[in-house]
Design a protein around this motif. Structure first.
Motif, mmCIF file in Angstrom:
data_model
loop_
_atom_site.group_PDB
_atom_site.id
_atom_site.type_symbol
_atom_site.label_atom_id
_atom_site.label_comp_id
_atom_site.label_asym_id
_atom_site.label_seq_id
_atom_site.Cartn_x
_atom_site.Cartn_y
_atom_site.Cartn_z
ATOM 1 N N ALA A 38 0.823 -1.210 0.000
ATOM 2 C CA ALA A 38 0.000 0.000 0.000
ATOM 3 C C ALA A 38 0.859 1.262 0.000
ATOM 4 N N LEU A 39 1.969 1.209 0.727
ATOM 5 C CA LEU A 39 2.816 2.404 0.829
ATOM 6 C C LEU A 39 3.657 2.614 -0.417
ATOM 7 N N ALA A 40 4.020 1.511 -1.049
ATOM 8 C CA ALA A 40 4.910 1.539 -2.221
ATOM 9 C C ALA A 40 6.120 2.441 -2.018
ATOM 10 N N PRO A 41 6.910 2.182 -0.995
ATOM 11 C CA PRO A 41 8.076 3.032 -0.750
ATOM 12 C C PRO A 41 9.193 2.708 -1.744
ATOM 13 N N ARG A 42 10.019 3.702 -1.988
ATOM 14 C CA ARG A 42 11.179 3.435 -2.835
ATOM 15 C C ARG A 42 12.363 3.032 -1.973
ATOM 16 N N LYS A 43 12.497 3.689 -0.835
ATOM 17 C CA LYS A 43 13.612 3.372 0.055
ATOM 18 C C LYS A 43 13.097 3.106 1.447
ATOM 19 N N ILE A 44 13.593 2.034 2.034
ATOM 20 C CA ILE A 44 13.205 1.716 3.407
ATOM 21 C C ILE A 44 14.470 1.659 4.259
ATOM 22 N N VAL A 45 14.415 2.263 5.428
ATOM 23 C CA VAL A 45 15.518 2.089 6.378
ATOM 24 C C VAL A 45 14.971 1.348 7.600
#
Ligand code: SF4
Ligand code: SF4
Lengths: 197, 742
Positions: free
Chosen positions: A47-54
């Motif tokens: 749902a969030l479709a993040p490009r970068k996750i830390v």
């Protein structure tokens, strides 16, 4: 054995916790066991479709294999050099030590810089915790912070996303910290649903 | 802002003229009035909601206890804190004053080649004027709390302890931001907040030092508690490698668990939240990470600030102010603050408590003017989670500053010299009564009462002095027992006790009919009323204008007047007199061995009219004929100082009133004794709100128990030609009883 039910005290702690956290504009999800939690995590990332996750390292978090979920969602996933990557990340993930029912808060030992970088800089913070760690009151949490020879260097209590009412007293969510706080509470966080696993 | 600068330049109190001008400007500022007024209305209901199910009184007691030991053991706690924080790796610098604190921080910055600092909100840093100090030395300081940043950008000062930019509108903020980023911005709040996020994010990432305050410092563990909503303190304490905390000695507590009650109260009182978004406990240096991913321990410096706190702790009259947890409840409920805000009513710390703190923490004499702004309504005291008696301290401050500074000279002389001479005082009043006619609407006519000088307010009609004072109506005798039919509520044959009546100036000389109603009531209740003619003004207006000695003299006169009267009880229909006799006298004379006991004896006998009447009636009905809807105004002194609000209502209902509560029945009417004379411009809008609430209640009569409120409210209603009658409860009840028993 799957999905050991929580005792009634823990269940009522959770109920109050979830109600208060939502009242403070946090989003609360609940999973009965690890596989359900992994599934939930996948859904959240889709749902969030993040490009970068830390992500800040943690035992509970490792069991959710967030790196795999990130890969599936097509996101780059960083657990190191967070001072460099966190400012550009779309999502920060970390695990919490306990929840506070009366205020809907989550708390952790945040001595490691990583745990703070992922929960302050990205616009969305996803926090996982075990449902049975929820304590009834703020005072309980402060006591817990001091256990074992005094508080650690940095102990943080988080209640909802960052907010301000400094302009005309209009509540605005998301100032310096995250705009969104997503909490994933896991009832039985042991491998294979085995309480001893 | 201009005014702040003027004040700053002079480095001492501004003249009364400056203060007046500042008040005028603040009142003319529609934003400020609008924002503060709306907030004052919204604050209490939301606060009540977050306190639901919690025992505020118990919590306050807990905080009081915790902070009391802070004050009692300040030095020991400071020592323990220092030792434990050092053990955990922090550097602790005890700063005796502002200069030392600033110098230490500058030195630290220089040593580490720091030229850019980010700061999260810290009142202590404002108190020591740190930004200016560092900037003068070429170091850039960025405030990161949104409100503080706005204020910093436009070069103003915070107007509220919790909401520093409450006086600015979104349009003004948009303008300030547009100027900063050189781009035209719409006045859309989420967009403005986003701009702040982007702008400040860069600053967080590049600053070499972070400076914050702390809400609590725990001696046994060396822990600092820092609370914010925006998350800026988390960034200030996380990103730069050096963290400096400035914390006042009054923030010390002994144990970790002592923080519990403080953080239970603070967010609920400050912003009506169960908890703020972030609460961090810092105990020694945490880890910091650089851009290469290398980690190490931060440098943590704690500046433990005295700057007047030890002096305050050693001052028996003011030490309790150190219990303050800076929740701003007292500002949020203050009727004066709601009108003019913290730029006028405050210096760095704002409102009533700010006035007291300013008197000790600053080198200047700003507090000298500020203390005049408090109208003594007692409202702040009721809501303070630390149980601080702010109005009493303001009074003490007023005395210290040799009060009455803003009073006209003639009136000052009158209060100090004439009033303690009862014969002279009363002769003047009687002469004035003869020459005052004719009465015209809106004309000042009671100028010879202690409360009235020449500069009388507009916006209310004033009554004339009565043709014949109560004391003259009663005749010359020592005792005057009014006779009404001879019947009373008591069974015949029961011995009749004597009840004293203390009238007070307003009832004696302006409203003698209220006095007669009280006497009628006493008779109907089976008492023989005694009115000792040697009684004088209760002294309250003198004490409140800073004339302590004159007040002490009046206290003695009144004690002596009642000493031989053989009364078991002293009834008064003026709550201000009641407070004076009951509370001030024992305090004023407590250290005087010749008078202390007598003062206590009198105090124990004093009771307000409504409580006395209701108690005497016990469960008897009054059986008045039902009369229309009545609304009730709670006088500040009756409700807050004496805790009486149920009794008059019950009396009225028993007498046949249909009670119809107005909104905010316990908000001050703006009278405040000489206050309405000193600051008519403030008194008037407060009265206007009251009148509007009365009108909106739909009642045709407003009852109250204070002749001062009556003067104010009756005058306000009359001035506006509203068809609502204002009456003292005693007039209503006395009349009914008299009809019943005659
Ligand atoms: S007593 Fe009333 S006017 Fe004075 S500071 Fe308190 S609330 Fe304000
Ligand atoms: S004086 Fe009391 S109400 Fe005012 S800020 Fe301090 S603690 Fe809060």
């Amino acid at each position: 054995m799957a999905n050991t039910a929580l005792d009634s005290k823990a269940e009522s702690n959770y109920r109050l916790f979830a109600r208060m956290a939502e009242a403070m504009a946090a989003e609360v999800h609940r999973a009965g066991n690890l596989s359900a939690a992994r599934e939930k995590l996948r859904e959240i990332l889709q749902a969030l479709a993040p490009r970068k996750i830390v992500a800040a390292p943690g035992v509970l978090l490792a069991r959710l294999a967030p790196g795999e979920a990130a890969q599936e969602a097509g996101a780059a996933f960083y657990t190191e050099k967070l001072r460099r990557y966190a400012p550009e990340a779309d999502l920060g993930v970390s695990e919490m030590e306990l929840g506070i029912a009366e205020t809907g808060s989550i708390a952790q030992n945040a001595t490691d810089a990583a745990s703070r970088l992922v929960s302050t800089l990205p616009p969305v913070h996803l926090a996982v915790l075990r449902t049975d760690t929820i304590v009834p009151t703020l005072r309980d949490a402060i006591t817990r912070a001091g256990e074992g020879g005094g508080p650690p260097p940095y102990w943080t209590i988080i209640t909802g996303p960052s907010r301000t009412a400094d302009i005309e007293r209009v509540l605005t969510i998301g100032v310096h910290g995250p705009y969104r706080l997503i909490i994933l509470a896991i009832d039985n966080a042991d491998e294979n649903g085995n309480p001893n696993g | 802002m201009d005014k702040e600068e003027t004040r700053e330049k002079k480095g001492k109190g501004c003249s009364p003229l400056d203060l007046r001008q500042a008040i005028r400007q603040a009142l003319a500022n529609q934003n400020l009035g609008g924002a503060l007024g709306r907030f004052a209305d919204a604050y209490l209901p939301s606060r009540e909601k977050v306190f639901e199910g919690r025992d505020f009184a118990a919590l306050r007691e807990e905080i009081r206890r915790v902070k009391q030991s802070t004050i009692d053991y300040m030095d020991a706690l400071a020592e323990r804190f220092t030792e434990n924080a050092r053990k955990r790796g922090a550097v602790v610098f005890p700063a005796p004053d502002a200069q030392a604190a600033c110098a230490y921080i500058l030195e630290l910055a220089r040593k580490n080649s720091v030229d850019f600092v980010v700061k999260s909100k810290s009142m202590a840093s404002e108190e020591i004027h740190l930004n200016k100090y560092l900037e003068k030395a070429g170091i850039t300081v960025a405030e990161t709390d949104l409100g503080e940043w706005i204020i910093q950008l436009c070069g103003q000062k915070p107007s509220h302890m919790v909401m520093p930019a409450i006086h600015l509108t979104r349009q003004e903020v948009a303008e300030i931001f547009s100027h900063e980023i050189k781009e035209r911005l719409e006045s859309d709040i989420p967009r403005l907040v986003k701009v702040a996020r982007e702008q400040l994010r860069q600053k967080f990432l590049t600053a070499q030092m972070g400076i914050s305050g702390a809400n609590v410092a725990v001696a046994e563990t060396g822990t600092l508690f820092i609370m914010t909503n925006e998350g800026n303190a988390r960034l200030v304490t996380t990103l730069p490698p050096i963290h400096v905390v400035i914390v006042g000695l009054e923030k010390l507590v002994e144990k970790l668990s002592d923080a519990g009650p403080i953080f239970e109260a603070l967010p609920r009182c400050a912003t009506a939240q169960h908890l703020t978004s972030y609460l961090s406990l810092i105990t020694g240096p945490a880890q910091v990470e650089n851009i290469e991913g290398e980690t190490g321990a931060k440098e943590l410096h704690i500046v433990l600030l005295d700057n007047g706190r030890r002096k305050m702790a050693a001052d028996p009259r003011f030490r309790d102010a150190l219990r303050c947890i800076r929740c701003a409840s007292c500002l949020n409920v203050c009727p004066v603050f709601a009108l003019i805000g913290g730029h006028v009513f405050g210096h760095i710390y704002t409102g009533g408590i700010g006035t007291i703190l300013t008197a000790f923490f600053g080198p200047g004499r700003e507090a000298e003017d500020l203390q005049t702004l408090c109208l003594g309504c007692q409202r702040c005291r009721e809501y303070c989670p630390a149980g601080i008696d702010i109005p009493q301290m303001i009074l003490d401050l007023r005395e210290r500053y040799a009060g009455g500074r803003l009073l006209p000279r003639g009136q000052k002389l009158f209060m100090e010299k004439v009033m303690p001479n009862r014969k002279l005082f009363h002769t003047i009043l009687k002469t004035a009564a003869r020459v005052q006619k004719p009465v015209t609407k809106g004309r000042p006519l009671v100028r010879h009462l202690p409360l009235f000088g020449r500069g009388l307010t507009e916006g209310r009609s004033l009554p004339a002095l009565a043709d014949r004072a109560l004391r003259d109506r009663l005749g010359a005798g020592e005792t005057a027992a009014g006779q009404i039919g001879g019947q009373t509520i008591r069974p015949a044959g029961e011995p009749v006790q004597k009840a004293g009546f203390f009238a007070g100036c307003l009832i004696d000389f302006v409203y003698p009919e209220i006095g007669e109603a009280v006497l009628d009531t006493l008779v109907c209740l089976g008492y023989a009323p005694v009115f000792p003619p040697a009684q004088n003004c209760c002294g309250f207006p003198l004490e409140h204008s800073g004339f302590r000695e004159a007040a002490v003299e009046l206290a003695k006169q009144n004690i002596a007047a009642f000493a031989g009267a053989g009364v078991s009880v002293v009834v008064t229909a003026c709550p201000t007199c009641a407070v004076s006799l009951k509370k001030s006298y024992p305090r004023l004379l407590g250290d005087d061995p010749a008078w202390a006991k007598q003062a206590a004896d009198l105090a124990a006998k004093v009771v307000d009219y409504a409580s006395f009447a209701l108690h005497q009636l016990a469960d008897r009905q009054i059986e008045g004929t039902p009369f229309g809807p009545v609304t009730y105004h709670d006088s500040c002194h009756l409700k807050r100082s004496l805790g009486v609000y149920r009794e008059p209502r019950e009396l009225l209902v028993r007498a046949g009133a249909q009670l119809q509560e107005m909104a905010w029945s316990d908000r001050c009417c703006g009278f405040g004794g000489s206050y309405s004379i000193q600051f008519p411009e403030l008194s008037r809008p407060i009265l206007e709100q009251k009148i509007a609430n009365i009108a909106a209640s739909g009642a045709r009569m407003v009852a109250m128990d204070c002749p001062g409120c009556l003067l104010q409210i009756r005058g306000g209603l009359d001035y506006r030609d509203l068809p609502v009658k204002a009456e003292h409860t005693a007039s209503i009840i006395g009349d009914i009883l008299k009809r019943k028993f005659s």
